[in-house]
Every structure is written in structure tokens, then in C-alpha cells.
Design an enzyme around this catalytic site. Structure first.
Site, PDB file in Angstrom:
ATOM      1  N   ASP A   1       0.803  -1.216   0.000  1.00 43.66           N
ATOM      2  CA  ASP A   1       0.000   0.000   0.000  1.00 43.66           C
ATOM      3  C   ASP A   1       0.836   1.266   0.000  1.00 43.66           C
ATOM      4  O   ASP A   1       2.058   1.230   0.199  1.00 43.66           O
ATOM      5  CB  ASP A   1      -0.973  -0.006   1.201  1.00 43.66           C
ATOM      6  CG  ASP A   1      -0.329  -0.530   2.484  1.00 43.66           C
ATOM      7  OD1 ASP A   1       0.915  -0.541   2.557  1.00 43.66           O
ATOM      8  OD2 ASP A   1      -1.057  -0.926   3.398  1.00 43.66           O
TER       9      ASP A   1
ATOM     10  N   ASN B   1      -7.452  -2.958  14.354  1.00 42.38           N
ATOM     11  CA  ASN B   1      -8.849  -3.180  13.969  1.00 42.38           C
ATOM     12  C   ASN B   1      -8.997  -4.352  12.995  1.00 42.38           C
ATOM     13  O   ASN B   1     -10.056  -4.582  12.448  1.00 42.38           O
ATOM     14  CB  ASN B   1      -9.446  -1.899  13.356  1.00 42.38           C
ATOM     15  CG  ASN B   1      -8.781  -1.513  12.038  1.00 42.38           C
ATOM     16  OD1 ASN B   1      -7.871  -2.206  11.557  1.00 42.38           O
ATOM     17  ND2 ASN B   1      -9.229  -0.431  11.433  1.00 42.38           N
TER      18      ASN B   1
ATOM     19  N   HIS C   1      -7.289  -4.737  10.094  1.00 41.96           N
ATOM     20  CA  HIS C   1      -7.019  -4.495   8.673  1.00 41.96           C
ATOM     21  C   HIS C   1      -5.745  -5.200   8.228  1.00 41.96           C
ATOM     22  O   HIS C   1      -4.831  -5.424   9.024  1.00 41.96           O
ATOM     23  CB  HIS C   1      -7.001  -2.995   8.325  1.00 41.96           C
ATOM     24  CG  HIS C   1      -5.824  -2.223   8.806  1.00 41.96           C
ATOM     25  ND1 HIS C   1      -5.896  -0.900   9.167  1.00 41.96           N
ATOM     26  CD2 HIS C   1      -4.515  -2.552   8.986  1.00 41.96           C
ATOM     27  CE1 HIS C   1      -4.709  -0.461   9.524  1.00 41.96           C
ATOM     28  NE2 HIS C   1      -3.845  -1.448   9.429  1.00 41.96           N
TER      29      HIS C   1
ATOM     30  N   GLU D   1      -9.860  -2.014   5.297  1.00 45.16           N
ATOM     31  CA  GLU D   1     -10.433  -1.675   6.600  1.00 45.16           C
ATOM     32  C   GLU D   1     -11.733  -2.457   6.845  1.00 45.16           C
ATOM     33  O   GLU D   1     -12.401  -2.857   5.885  1.00 45.16           O
ATOM     34  CB  GLU D   1     -10.745  -0.170   6.644  1.00 45.16           C
ATOM     35  CG  GLU D   1      -9.523   0.735   6.469  1.00 45.16           C
ATOM     36  CD  GLU D   1      -8.701   0.892   7.737  1.00 45.16           C
ATOM     37  OE1 GLU D   1      -8.640  -0.053   8.559  1.00 45.16           O
ATOM     38  OE2 GLU D   1      -8.113   1.976   7.911  1.00 45.16           O
TER      39      GLU D   1
HETATM   40  C1  F6R Z   1       1.443  -1.488   6.113  1.00 42.91           C
HETATM   41  C2  F6R Z   1       0.130  -2.100   6.199  1.00 42.91           C
HETATM   42  C3  F6R Z   1      -0.662  -2.108   7.467  1.00 42.91           C
HETATM   43  C4  F6R Z   1       0.180  -2.441   8.694  1.00 42.91           C
HETATM   44  C5  F6R Z   1      -0.684  -2.403   9.955  1.00 42.91           C
HETATM   45  C6  F6R Z   1       0.132  -2.641  11.211  1.00 42.91           C
HETATM   46  O1  F6R Z   1       1.985  -1.616   4.820  1.00 42.91           O
HETATM   47  O2  F6R Z   1      -0.344  -2.565   5.210  1.00 42.91           O
HETATM   48  O3  F6R Z   1      -1.697  -3.041   7.342  1.00 42.91           O
HETATM   49  O4  F6R Z   1       0.754  -3.698   8.543  1.00 42.91           O
HETATM   50  O5  F6R Z   1      -1.304  -1.160  10.062  1.00 42.91           O
HETATM   51  O6  F6R Z   1       0.998  -1.579  11.396  1.00 42.91           O
HETATM   52  P1  F6R Z   1       2.129  -1.624  12.527  1.00 42.91           P
HETATM   53  O7  F6R Z   1       3.101  -2.659  12.097  1.00 42.91           O
HETATM   54  O8  F6R Z   1       2.750  -0.243  12.494  1.00 42.91           O
HETATM   55  O9  F6R Z   1       1.450  -1.953  13.799  1.00 42.91           O
END
Ligand code: F6R
Length: 243
Positions: free
Chosen positions: A67, A136, A138, A143
Site C-alpha cells: 500500500d 482493527n 485491517h 479496513e
Molecule cells: C502497512 C500495512 C498495514 C500495517 C498495519 C500494522 O503496509 O499494510 O496493514 O501492517 O497497520 O501496522 P504496525 O506494524 O505499524 O502496527
């Protein structure tokens, strides 16, 4: 879904890096799907170290990131492009032209998303996808919602994700409210998937992965339909806060 419970973040990073290194050593021209965020940073450090020691060669590897914020330029230090250059690409022998991150400046985001999926397919599909997980539930920026979207697409970010990611920005208002993300099918088409989680804040969502339920309210539960997923997490993410 297999689960590897590690003592701590360091151990989780080591275990995940080991799997990536084996993948690349077995198939030097592997297609890797990569994530940003705080979770994989330790694993990237281990990959850099192994590459420097000559234990793994990334020269034939191709990468696709999950992303990118939208709209945001690649050279903005909050972009996922910038993150990947800082934490992995510029410190290994991955040829820059083989790395792909959705273009956060694309004039036509729908076209960019369509082409991104086509590029993944044309490369032969992702051999190994690395995922983090949002509190959450995702994955990528898919989301929680009534409907999830199959292909790469432009999406709005939920308040809880904006709040969680504001720790990387000066203030919450600076967090972009949209992103380009690989879709659920783009992720599920990967041959193997590693999902990483650490810390007590991820305990609730990791617990949801351990039940038989699949729900679009917790997008990561969609991974239960895939036949080769390994959850690599630390004790706090698995058992909750340790004393
Ligand atoms: C990042 C992504 C997100 C993260 C998720 C966890 O490329 O796709 O899904 O993996 O938000 O983020 P952290 O590792 O910062 O807790």
C-alpha cells in the site's frame, strides 16, 4: 493457519526473516509482497544483515508493496516509498527497478490500481507475502466494512487507523485520509503468507485469528481461507499483557 509464538519482538523478527531467507535461497527470483509499519522493521534489519554477510542474495528478487498513502509523493518522508528505501531497499542488493510500491501521486488512481494488479500477475504472482495487522484487523489498508474489495483500490482510512498511524506524523491532521491498497484477493492470491504481530495491543485481533469465524468486520480473518498462512507473533500478542 500455523502459529509460531515467539518470546519477544527480536525473536519474531528473526523467525520471519528466516522464512524470507529460505524462500529466496530456494527460489532466487522470488516475488515478495512487502509491508510497512513498525512490525516488520526488525525483520528488515535481519534481512539487511544476512544480505551483507552473503547469506542471501536479493539481486533477482522482485517486490510489491501492499500500500501507499494517497495523495502523497514518493519522496515525502512519510510515504511508504520512503519507508521502504530507508528500511530495506537502499541497504540491500535488491535492484531498485524490481521494487514496486503503488504510486501515491497517480493522476488516475483507478488506472494505477488496475495496472498494479496486472504487474503482479505478469510477474507470476506473489510467492511470499509479508503482512502486519492493524489493531482493527485491517491487512494492507483493507479496513473493516460490510464489503471488502478484491483488487487493488483507492480506499478511505478509518479514524482508528488514522489515530494509530498518527504516531509517525507531527500531528493527526497530517495523516492522509486515503490510500492505495492491494485488495483482499490480491493478497489471497499469494502462494504463501506470513502475518506478523507483536505487543499486547494486537492481542484482541490475534485472538480473532484463532477462532473459526470469518468476518469482513475483521478483514484479517479472510486469511483463514488460504492454505499456507503462518502467524508469527510474540507472547504479548498471543497471550495478552505479560507481567
Ligand atoms: C502497512 C500495512 C498495514 C500495517 C498495519 C500494522 O503496509 O499494510 O496493514 O501492517 O497497520 O501496522 P504496525 O506494524 O505499524 O502496527
Amino acid at each position: 493457519m500455523r502459529v509460531v509464538i515467539c518470546e519477544n519482538y527480536e525473536e519474531m523478527s528473526k523467525q520471519a526473516a528466516k522464512l524470507v531467507i529460505s524462500q529466496v535461497n530456494l527460489k532466487p527470483n522470488s516475488i515478495l509482497g512487502l509491508a510497512t509499519g513498525s512490525t516488520p522493521i526488525g525483520m528488515y534489519d535481519k534481512l539487511i544483515e544476512a544480505n551483507k554477510k552473503g547469506e542471501v542474495d536479493f539481486s533477482e528478487v522482485t517486490t510489491f508493496n501492499l500500500d501507499e498513502y494517497y495523495p502523497l509523493s514518493a519522496d515525502n518522508d512519510q510515504s511508504y516509498h520512503y519507508f521502504m528505501n530507508e528500511h530495506l531497499f537502499s541497504k540491500t542488493n535488491i535492484p531498485f527497478e524490481r521494487t514496486h510500491v503503488p504510486d501515491g501521486e497517480a493522476a488516475n488512481p483507478e488506472k494505477e490500481c488496475e495496472e498494479y494488479d496486472k504487474k503482479i500477475d505478469a510477474a507470476g504472482g506473489i510467492d511470499l507475502q509479508i503482512l502486519g495487522i492493524g489493531q482493527n484487523g485491517h491487512i494492507g489498508f483493507n479496513e473493516p466494512d460490510k464489503n471488502l474489495i478484491a483488487g487493488t483500490h483507492l480506499t478511505g482510512l478509518t479514524d482508528s487507523t488514522i489515530e494509530a498511524n498518527s504516531r509517525f506524523f507531527e500531528k493527526k491532521e497530517d495523516v492522509p485520509t486515503k490510500a492505495l491498497t492491494m485488495g483482499i484477493a490480491s493478497i489471497l492470491k499469494s502462494k504463501k503468507i506470513i502475518i506478523m504481530a507483536n505487543g499486547a495491543a494486537k492481542h484482541e485481533v490475534v485472538s480473532a485469528l484463532m477462532t473459526p469465524d470469518i468476518t469482513t468486520d475483521i478483514p484479517a480473518t479472510m486469511l483463514k481461507v488460504h492454505s499456507d498462512v503462518v502467524v508469527i507473533c510474540d507472547k504479548e500478542a498471543f497471550y495478552g499483557k505479560q507481567n
